[in-house]
Scaffold this motif. Structure first.
Motif, PDB file in Angstrom:
ATOM      1  N   GLN A   1       0.624  -1.847  -0.323  1.00 45.77           N
ATOM      2  CA  GLN A   1      -0.601   0.305   0.105  1.00 45.77           C
ATOM      3  C   GLN A   1       1.062   1.120   0.041  1.00 45.77           C
ATOM      4  OE1 GLN A   1      -2.151  -1.311   3.341  1.00 45.77           O
ATOM      5  NE2 GLN A   1      -4.145  -1.479   1.684  1.00 45.77           N
TER       6      GLN A   1
ATOM      7  N   ARG B   1       3.721   4.574   3.469  1.00 47.90           N
ATOM      8  CA  ARG B   1       5.024   6.086   4.220  1.00 47.90           C
ATOM      9  C   ARG B   1       5.547   6.801   3.134  1.00 47.90           C
ATOM     10  NH1 ARG B   1       8.889   1.628   6.486  1.00 47.90           N
ATOM     11  NH2 ARG B   1       7.569  -0.336   4.858  1.00 47.90           N
TER      12      ARG B   1
ATOM     13  N   LYS C   1       3.563   2.302  -6.706  1.00 45.89           N
ATOM     14  CA  LYS C   1       4.700   2.594  -6.059  1.00 45.89           C
ATOM     15  C   LYS C   1       5.724   2.465  -6.780  1.00 45.89           C
ATOM     16  CE  LYS C   1       6.251   2.240  -1.525  1.00 45.89           C
ATOM     17  NZ  LYS C   1       7.225   1.289  -0.715  1.00 45.89           N
TER      18      LYS C   1
HETATM   19  P1  UTP Z   1       6.236  -2.911   2.861  1.00 47.30           P
HETATM   20  O1  UTP Z   1       6.398  -3.870   3.819  1.00 47.30           O
HETATM   21  O2  UTP Z   1       7.694  -2.078   2.613  1.00 47.30           O
HETATM   22  O3  UTP Z   1       5.205  -2.414   2.796  1.00 47.30           O
HETATM   23  O4  UTP Z   1       6.739  -3.550   1.405  1.00 47.30           O
HETATM   24  P2  UTP Z   1       4.384  -1.486   1.738  1.00 47.30           P
HETATM   25  O5  UTP Z   1       3.029  -1.324   1.542  1.00 47.30           O
HETATM   26  O6  UTP Z   1       5.258  -1.425   0.180  1.00 47.30           O
HETATM   27  O7  UTP Z   1       4.900  -0.200   2.072  1.00 47.30           O
HETATM   28  P3  UTP Z   1       3.609   0.942   4.090  1.00 47.30           P
HETATM   29  O8  UTP Z   1       4.681  -0.069   4.738  1.00 47.30           O
HETATM   30  O9  UTP Z   1       2.403   0.589   3.867  1.00 47.30           O
HETATM   31  O10 UTP Z   1       4.375   2.066   3.899  1.00 47.30           O
HETATM   32  C1  UTP Z   1       7.847  -4.279   0.989  1.00 47.30           C
HETATM   33  C2  UTP Z   1       7.457  -4.989  -0.460  1.00 47.30           C
HETATM   34  O11 UTP Z   1       6.378  -6.430  -0.231  1.00 47.30           O
HETATM   35  C3  UTP Z   1       5.127  -5.739  -1.151  1.00 47.30           C
HETATM   36  C4  UTP Z   1       5.364  -4.164  -1.649  1.00 47.30           C
HETATM   37  O12 UTP Z   1       5.110  -3.655  -2.981  1.00 47.30           O
HETATM   38  C5  UTP Z   1       7.021  -3.594  -1.432  1.00 47.30           C
HETATM   39  O13 UTP Z   1       7.434  -4.300  -3.137  1.00 47.30           O
HETATM   40  N1  UTP Z   1       3.905  -5.905  -0.425  1.00 47.30           N
HETATM   41  C6  UTP Z   1       3.938  -5.582   0.544  1.00 47.30           C
HETATM   42  C7  UTP Z   1       2.929  -6.600  -1.767  1.00 47.30           C
HETATM   43  O14 UTP Z   1       3.283  -7.156  -2.661  1.00 47.30           O
HETATM   44  N2  UTP Z   1       2.130  -6.886  -0.327  1.00 47.30           N
HETATM   45  C8  UTP Z   1       2.031  -6.738   0.360  1.00 47.30           C
HETATM   46  O15 UTP Z   1       0.485  -7.230   0.846  1.00 47.30           O
HETATM   47  C9  UTP Z   1       3.064  -6.189   0.978  1.00 47.30           C
END
Ligand code: UTP
Length: 472
Positions: A108, A111, A118
């Motif tokens: 999502q 942060r 992204k």
């Molecule tokens: P993060 O743990 O950094 O989470 O994901 P996030 O959702 O991207 O960012 P925040 O925490 O909301 O700010 C690390 C990687 O794992 C992927 C993200 O896209 C990133 O490449 N991810 C994370 C998924 O593909 N699915 C998920 O359910 C969670």
């Protein structure tokens, strides 16, 4: 029984009948959206998670924790032969089409606070290429170098799926063959309130979120990735995260070491920046490699030293893995995946009947559940870790500013480009603290390593301070 009755019955069976509390006031379209949301809920698993008060935090028996065996970044005399033959093996596997790339891009990104997926974030310092474009160009380079057609599996989530596909369409897949790019959506888990009730964020919408990057393993099975990979003869999946612009989607040495040692799931580690750095820690527990989250690592262990004064647990995880297709097949064979669920307290919007509006809470009001990919490591019979220099492979874009932000990632891209040029005997002007004074960007189409850059250099190159140099 029709779908409505079936779902109502299931919801009631699990004490979640409130999901239908606004049913009578919903339009036909809204009803169908609500049914779609509810259809995606795994009520049985959720019920177990709600009943189980285990926080998901790992309890660590400190006395049993050792540093894991790690292949060093510099081969040295001891490993020179092994690394040379592993690199050749990795190159052959790439050329034979045995390696596929997979990026997890379903997060999502809260942060970063960027509205779109992204992967569509512009990150390169001069051309503002997006993360997706950089990865695509890396893969194009690998295809050219090894004469292969590497499939690229892109995991999305309900929020990122449509905009990601559109983005690739609009950009003509960055020159990749469409048939080699495979989008697949991950599973979900609903958020629950303190009474274990699933939260509705609108009368017709359930507060569901992606089930963590660990969910990728099950999604690979359910969404046909494993089948596609098998059809193509892909044996190893190169896993990386969407937020790391320095990642190399396939490294021959890493692939060769993985295959040589019959590892089922391998990992890249970087030396930790400091004892308490917020990265996962590779450890060995009962002879098995595993990752302990920084939040679960007791301080004493984080600060522990070897007799020579070096840090005992120094291998930080950067979420780059090689995973055997056959291993994912064995883990998910029966449609179940037994990775632990981690829970996190979060602020989750909810629909308030009294005001008839969606409320943004000021404090965490809900629990979310996620699986983590690294929990699959200790389930493997064999697993290796290879250390690489951080400046070559890791600079994640997590935050809007400060550490691990777009600014630090751009800085690190320029630093790496400068270092590659210097390895090609090009003089790079640097300021008094050693930072490159020119802004340099090297297209992955030109080179994805210092060695490749060297081969591509024809004449002498002079770089002036303040210059903006794009090498294509
Ligand atoms: P993060 O743990 O950094 O989470 O994901 P996030 O959702 O991207 O960012 P925040 O925490 O909301 O700010 C690390 C990687 O794992 C992927 C993200 O896209 C990133 O490449 N991810 C994370 C998924 O593909 N699915 C998920 O359910 C969670």
């Amino acid at each position: 029984m029709n779908q409505i009755d079936r779902l109502r019955k299931t919801a009631a069976q699990y004490g979640q009948e409130h999901l239908f509390q606004y049913w009578e006031s919903l339009s036909d379209d809204q009803r169908s959206v609500l049914l779609d949301d509810i259809e995606r809920i795994d009520f049985a698993t959720l019920a177990k998670l709600v009943a189980d008060q285990d926080t998901g935090a790992m309890s660590v028996d400190e006395s049993k924790i050792e540093a894991p065996p790690v292949y060093p970044q510099c081969a040295g005399d001891e490993h020179a032969q092994l690394y040379a033959s592993a690199t050749r093996l990795g190159e052959t596997m790439l050329a034979d089409g045995k390696v596929g790339a997979m990026v997890v891009a379903g997060g999502q990104g809260t942060r970063l606070g960027f509205d779109a997926p992204k992967g569509t974030f512009p990150i390169s310092p001069l051309r503002h290429k997006t993360l997706f474009q950089l990865f695509a160009e890396n893969i194009l380079n690998l295809n050219r170098t090894y004469g292969c057609k590497m499939p690229w599996y892109i995991m999305t989530s309900s929020a990122t799926d449509a905009p990601t596909r559109t983005f690739f369409d609009e950009n003509d897949y960055f020159g990749l063959d469409r048939a080699d790019v495979f989008f697949f959506e991950q599973g979900v888990m609903p958020a629950v309130d303190d009474d274990g009730k699933i939260i509705l964020c609108q009368p017709h919408r359930v507060a569901i979120s992606p089930n963590g990057h660990g969910g990728s393993l099950l999604a690979m099975r359910d969404k046909g990735v494993l089948e596609d990979a098998a059809r193509r003869g892909v044996e190893v999946i190169s896993y990386f995260q969407v937020d790391n612009p320095l990642v190399s989607p396939a490294d021959p040495l890493f692939i060769g070491l993985h295959a040589n040692s019959q590892s089922q799931m391998s990992s890249i580690a970087v030396p930790k920046a400091d004892d308490l750095e917020k990265v996962g820690n590779f450890v060995s527990l009962d002879g098995k490699v595993q990752v302990i989250e920084y939040s679960d690592l007791p301080d004493e262990l984080a600060h522990a030293r070897n007799p020579d004064g070096s840090r005992k647990l120094n291998a930080g995880s950067v979420a780059i893995h090689l995973i055997d297709r056959a291993y994912v097949e064995s883990l998910t064979g029966d449609g179940e995946l037994s990775l632990p669920w981690h829970r996190a307290r979060k602020k989750v919007e909810y629909f308030d009947l009294a005001t008839s509006s969606t409320v943004e809470p000021v404090a965490p009001n809900a629990t979310k559940f996620e699986m983590f990919i690294f929990d699959a490591i200790p389930l493997a019979t064999q697993s290796i870790v290879l250390e690489q220099p951080r400046e070559e492979c890791f600079s994640p874009v997590k935050n809007a500013e400060g550490v691990d932000s777009a600014a630090t990632a751009r800085r690190d891209m320029v630093r790496r480009a400068a270092s590659w040029l210097e390895q090609c005997s090009v003089e790079v002007p640097r300021d008094t603290v050693g930072e490159p004074q020119a802004i340099i960007e090297i297209s992955p189409l030109r080179a994805i390593s210092a060695g490749q850059l060297k081969q591509s250099m024809t004449g002498a190159l002079k770089i002036n301070p303040e210059e903006k140099l794009y090498l294509e």
